[in-house]
Design a protein around this motif. Structure first.
Motif, mmCIF file in Angstrom:
data_model
loop_
_atom_site.group_PDB
_atom_site.id
_atom_site.type_symbol
_atom_site.label_atom_id
_atom_site.label_comp_id
_atom_site.label_asym_id
_atom_site.label_seq_id
_atom_site.Cartn_x
_atom_site.Cartn_y
_atom_site.Cartn_z
ATOM 1 N N ASP A 120 25.901 -25.647 36.628
ATOM 2 C CA ASP A 120 27.076 -25.278 35.835
ATOM 3 C C ASP A 120 26.543 -24.654 34.551
ATOM 4 O OD1 ASP A 120 29.126 -25.679 33.787
ATOM 5 O OD2 ASP A 120 30.122 -27.092 35.143
ATOM 6 N N GLY A 123 29.848 -20.775 31.190
ATOM 7 C CA GLY A 123 31.131 -21.421 30.893
ATOM 8 C C GLY A 123 31.792 -21.071 29.566
ATOM 9 N N PRO A 124 31.904 -19.781 29.246
ATOM 10 C CA PRO A 124 32.549 -19.456 27.974
ATOM 11 C C PRO A 124 34.053 -19.743 28.035
ATOM 12 C CG PRO A 124 32.215 -17.457 29.235
ATOM 13 C CD PRO A 124 31.544 -18.564 30.002
ATOM 14 N N ASN A 125 34.620 -19.979 26.868
ATOM 15 C CA ASN A 125 36.076 -20.090 26.804
ATOM 16 C C ASN A 125 36.616 -18.682 26.662
ATOM 17 O OD1 ASN A 125 35.868 -22.848 26.948
ATOM 18 N ND2 ASN A 125 35.855 -23.093 24.732
ATOM 19 N N HIS A 160 31.731 -22.257 34.960
ATOM 20 C CA HIS A 160 32.927 -23.084 34.740
ATOM 21 C C HIS A 160 33.665 -22.550 33.506
ATOM 22 C CE1 HIS A 160 35.177 -26.812 35.364
ATOM 23 N NE2 HIS A 160 35.119 -27.039 34.070
ATOM 24 N N GLY A 162 36.145 -21.548 30.682
ATOM 25 C CA GLY A 162 37.248 -22.207 29.967
ATOM 26 C C GLY A 162 38.432 -21.249 29.927
ATOM 27 N N GLU A 333 38.351 -23.587 34.718
ATOM 28 C CA GLU A 333 39.133 -24.822 34.581
ATOM 29 C C GLU A 333 40.483 -24.723 35.281
ATOM 30 O OE1 GLU A 333 39.439 -25.733 30.421
ATOM 31 O OE2 GLU A 333 37.274 -25.927 30.177
ATOM 32 N N TYR A 382 39.892 -32.141 29.343
ATOM 33 C CA TYR A 382 38.611 -31.541 29.735
ATOM 34 C C TYR A 382 37.906 -32.491 30.712
ATOM 35 C CZ TYR A 382 33.975 -29.442 28.501
ATOM 36 O OH TYR A 382 32.751 -28.820 28.487
ATOM 37 N N ASP A 386 36.728 -32.014 34.622
ATOM 38 C CA ASP A 386 35.338 -32.202 35.043
ATOM 39 C C ASP A 386 35.226 -33.191 36.204
ATOM 40 O OD1 ASP A 386 33.456 -30.486 34.001
ATOM 41 O OD2 ASP A 386 33.389 -31.490 32.060
ATOM 42 N N TYR A 404 24.318 -29.581 34.340
ATOM 43 C CA TYR A 404 25.249 -29.014 33.364
ATOM 44 C C TYR A 404 24.442 -28.471 32.196
ATOM 45 C CZ TYR A 404 28.819 -31.549 35.961
ATOM 46 O OH TYR A 404 29.644 -32.018 36.952
ATOM 47 N N VAL A 406 24.618 -27.300 29.038
ATOM 48 C CA VAL A 406 25.626 -27.308 27.969
ATOM 49 C C VAL A 406 25.001 -27.857 26.680
ATOM 50 C CG1 VAL A 406 27.950 -28.093 27.314
ATOM 51 C CG2 VAL A 406 27.402 -27.793 29.741
ATOM 52 N N GLN A 410 27.717 -31.914 23.338
ATOM 53 C CA GLN A 410 28.615 -32.525 24.322
ATOM 54 C C GLN A 410 27.968 -33.711 25.055
ATOM 55 O OE1 GLN A 410 31.051 -29.948 26.747
ATOM 56 N NE2 GLN A 410 31.016 -28.321 25.225
ATOM 57 N N PHE A 414 29.246 -35.972 28.499
ATOM 58 C CA PHE A 414 28.575 -36.003 29.802
ATOM 59 C C PHE A 414 28.090 -37.402 30.162
ATOM 60 C CE2 PHE A 414 28.549 -31.394 29.128
ATOM 61 C CZ PHE A 414 29.148 -31.033 30.331
HETATM 62 N N1 ARG Z 1 33.819 -24.214 28.237
HETATM 63 C C1 ARG Z 1 33.011 -25.276 27.721
HETATM 64 C C2 ARG Z 1 32.711 -25.013 26.251
HETATM 65 O O1 ARG Z 1 32.710 -23.885 25.822
HETATM 66 C C3 ARG Z 1 31.714 -25.454 28.456
HETATM 67 C C4 ARG Z 1 31.861 -25.857 29.897
HETATM 68 C C5 ARG Z 1 30.726 -26.675 30.381
HETATM 69 N N2 ARG Z 1 30.901 -27.147 31.721
HETATM 70 C C6 ARG Z 1 31.593 -28.209 32.089
HETATM 71 N N3 ARG Z 1 31.709 -28.473 33.348
HETATM 72 N N4 ARG Z 1 32.178 -28.976 31.213
HETATM 73 O O2 ARG Z 1 32.460 -25.948 25.520
#
Ligand code: ARG
Length: 653
Positions: A120, A123-125, A160, A162, A333, A382, A386, A404, A406, A410, A414
């Motif tokens: 994973d 994963g940008p928003n 993944h 956002g 998501e 969130y 997940d 992940y 990330v 975070q 996790f």
């Molecule tokens: N979109 C999330 C962010 O910008 C990161 C996603 C990471 N992946 C996950 N499965 N939570 O913080």
């Protein structure tokens, strides 16, 4: 072949006589940097001797006498208090290096039991432009996918995205109230990004105005506290220490106030913006309402969402294409939304989730904070998404491992996610938060533009490529007439490869958990631990072939053998032979920097070889053929290593 693993497994059988927990001692067998005393060293004897109540040197001698390594190494040598030094035997090394040269995987055999990995990453928003903060996950995640795949695993890189978060409420609110239609028609994504920033700015404005009195009060209180502490009786040293701490805290409050004033004045100094801020005092609440409406299935908001998302994904794709990043899946998501209610119901039924103060929570034994899977207003989180994602990755995707990639920030999420998943029945899965630190500016603070905005990823890439172009042009100038000038389009392409390679390499070479300072100058340096240095080493080998007027392919197909006659040839060969070992050890903790370190050492070994050993003017035709084969293998290992990091090479720079 993984030499280290082989050596360790031979030691394992000997050590079983002394301990039933040999792993910690086997880890103390390592390759050595300075190969004067050998190529590998075991230094567990000192520790193990304590356990067995023996003299360490005697123990080392006894182990050395018993160990069966004669097919790989020269007889082991015990030094000092009990270091066991191992030197790869010339016979084995010669065979191995020739085997590697003849193998189109450079001697790296695919793993015997491949696993299915879901990685994973990125994963940008979306609906916000990609910024510098997205770089690390994207680059590290891609490298991990490439290495695991090369090792023979089944890998699914999953973006993944956002695409369902609260930012959409803000954009929808912005669209409904502040849209510039013409700008939207020209470049929808740019206009959406503007709307997002604008709504954010107004939300911040109202928040900060509400916060201002509290900050002022905090400042006054801190000043009083400082005065009181100064007047209080007590030990001078202690008092000084306290003063220092309080002044530090005062500084933080002052910075907050200054920062807040600056943001307020940006709005207030623009009458138009200020008027809009006044007209929208409840912008934050109303934006959240727009998000809730979207999640509730409101047709108008859904229609807007369906219009925004594809445009944003298109824009992001441009960055991925340029960076040569591919995903096997891009399940954002939003994909999991229909499954969330069932996830919560299942957690409830299994007795894992229960209501607490109106929210549905999972309580993890030994942890105080609950893992909230449904909020008081009924919204899923969130975390819920997940959990649904884990379920999907296990069935139908059959993942054995889920990584992940990330940000470290975070970590708490996790930790709770993995614990919940285990309780939920996914104990067989390897879960790993491949966390990473922050990219900092030269000032040691998170990297921002001069005006304090986050740095857009596109402009970051443009800047690096522009800088690389300058480097190439200055090289051309320095090299004068005898260097053919590259055609403009070729030059641009080379700059792209050097610039983007430089950024990626600089990111990967740091221990991922550390923060690092972004320095374009350093990352494009021709000497040192940079992609440019490795790319030059590669191009140099290609240059040798051009000078000798031989095709690399022809050399590779020939029956010639590599003969290791010079000590620098041997050093280079030992280094090359470690390639398989390095890839596995890089993946044992998912650390691409182990591979970058290796490539740097390999380029160095090549450089000191080439300083002393001529290829074109080798003493005999056999030696020349042997060296051509050796440098070809070197270039292949360098190029493969870089490719596994997502970095391209060029034959001529
Ligand atoms: N979109 C999330 C962010 O910008 C990161 C996603 C990471 N992946 C996950 N499965 N939570 O913080």
């Amino acid at each position: 072949m993984n030499i280290l693993a082989e050596i360790r497994s031979r030691f394992a059988s000997v050590l079983s006589v002394y301990t039933d927990q040999p792993a910690q001692y086997l880890e103390m067998i390592r390759p050595v940097e300075d190969s004067r005393h050998g190529d590998y060293q075991a230094n567990f004897a000192m520790k193990l001797a304590k356990l067995c109540n023996q003299n360490p040197r005697d123990l080392a001698l006894a182990v050395a006498a018993k160990i069966e390594l004669s097919d790989i190494c020269a007889p082991p040598d015990v030094a000092g208090p009990g270091f066991i030094n191992l030197r790869l035997s010339d016979g084995w090394l010669g065979t191995e290096i020739n085997r590697m040269a003849a193998d189109d995987r450079e001697g790296v055999a695919p793993v015997v039991s491949p696993k299915t990995y879901v990685v994973d990453f990125s994963g940008p928003n979306v609906a916000k432009p990609m910024h510098v903060g997205h770089l690390r996950s994207t680059v590290i995640g891609d490298a991990i996918c490439r290495i695991l795949r090369f090792l023979g695993h089944q890998v699914l890189g999953d973006n993944h995205i956002g695409d369902w978060g609260t930012q959409f409420g803000m954009i929808i609110y912005g669209y409904k109230h502040f849209l510039n239609q013409a700008a939207f028609e020209q470049d929808a994504v740019l206009e959406l990004a503007r709307l997002y920033r604008f709504v954010n700015q107004l939300c911040d404005y109202h928040d900060l105005r509400a916060l201002q009195p509290k900050l002022d009060k905090g400042l006054a209180e801190k000043l009083e506290e400082i005065d009181a502490a100064a007047a209080a009786p007590g030990d001078e040293k202690q008092k000084q220490k306290l003063q220092k701490k309080l002044t530090g805290e005062l500084e933080v409050i002052r910075e907050q106030i200054a920062d807040s004033r600056k943001k307020l004045s940006t709005v207030e100094s623009n009458p138009q913006v200020e008027a809009l801020a006044r007209q929208h005092p409840e912008i934050a609440v109303k934006s959240r309402l727009e998000t809730a409406k979207l999640h509730g299935g409101d047709p108008e908001n859904l229609k807007l969402w369906n219009q925004f998302v594809p445009a944003c994904l298109d824009a992001i794709q441009g960055v991925y294409d340029r960076l040569n990043i591919h995903f096997d899946l891009s399940l954002g998501e939003s994909y999991y939304q229909p499954q969330l209610a069932a996830v919560v119901a299942d957690l409830k039924e299994k007795g894992l989730a229960r209501e607490s103060e109106g929210a549905m929570c999972v309580f993890i034994p030994g942890t105080e904070t609950p893992f909230i899977v449904q909020k008081t207003d009924g919204a899923f989180t969130y975390a819920t998404t997940d959990l649904a994602t884990i379920k999907y990755r296990r069935q139908p995707l059959h993942a054995d491992a889920m990584l992940y990639v990330v940000d470290t920030r975070q970590s708490e999420h996790f930790k709770m996610l993995f614990e919940t998943a285990r309780l939920w029945g996914y104990g067989a899965v390897e879960f790993k938060h491949v966390n990473f630190g922050t990219i900092l500016g030269e000032d040691g603070k998170p990297y921002k533009t001069r005006s304090g905005d986050t740095v857009g990823l596109e402009s970051l890439l443009d800047e690096a490529v522009g800088e690389a172009l300058k480097v190439i042009e200055s090289e051309e100038l320095a090299n004068g007439e005898d260097r053919p000038k590259l055609a403009a389009d070729v030059k641009q392409r080379v700059a792209e490869i050097i610039g983007l390679g430089g950024i990626k390499y600089a990111d990967l070479k740091h221990n991922r958990e550390s923060d690092y300072k972004y320095s374009l100058k350093k990352m494009l340096a021709k000497e040192g631990d940079t992609a440019t240095y490795m790319q030059y080493a590669y191009a140099r080998v290609c240059g040798i072939f051009r000078k000798c007027d031989v095709e690399r392919d022809v050399v590779r197909q020939s029956p010639d053998r590599i003969v290791l006659s010079h000590s620098k040839e041997r050093n280079l060969a030992v280094q090359l032979a470690r390639f398989g070992e390095i890839l596995e050890s890089a993946m044992s903790e998912y650390r691409p920097n182990i591979l970058t370190d290796y490539l740097f050492q390999t380029a160095n070994a090549f450089s000191s070889f080439y300083d002393e050993c001529s290829v074109r003017d080798a003493e005999t035709p056999e030696l020349r053929a042997s060296r051509l084969r050796l440098v070809d293998l070197t270039a292949r290992v360098l190029a493969r290593g870089l490719e596994l990091l997502g970095i391209e090479t060029i034959e001529q720079m």
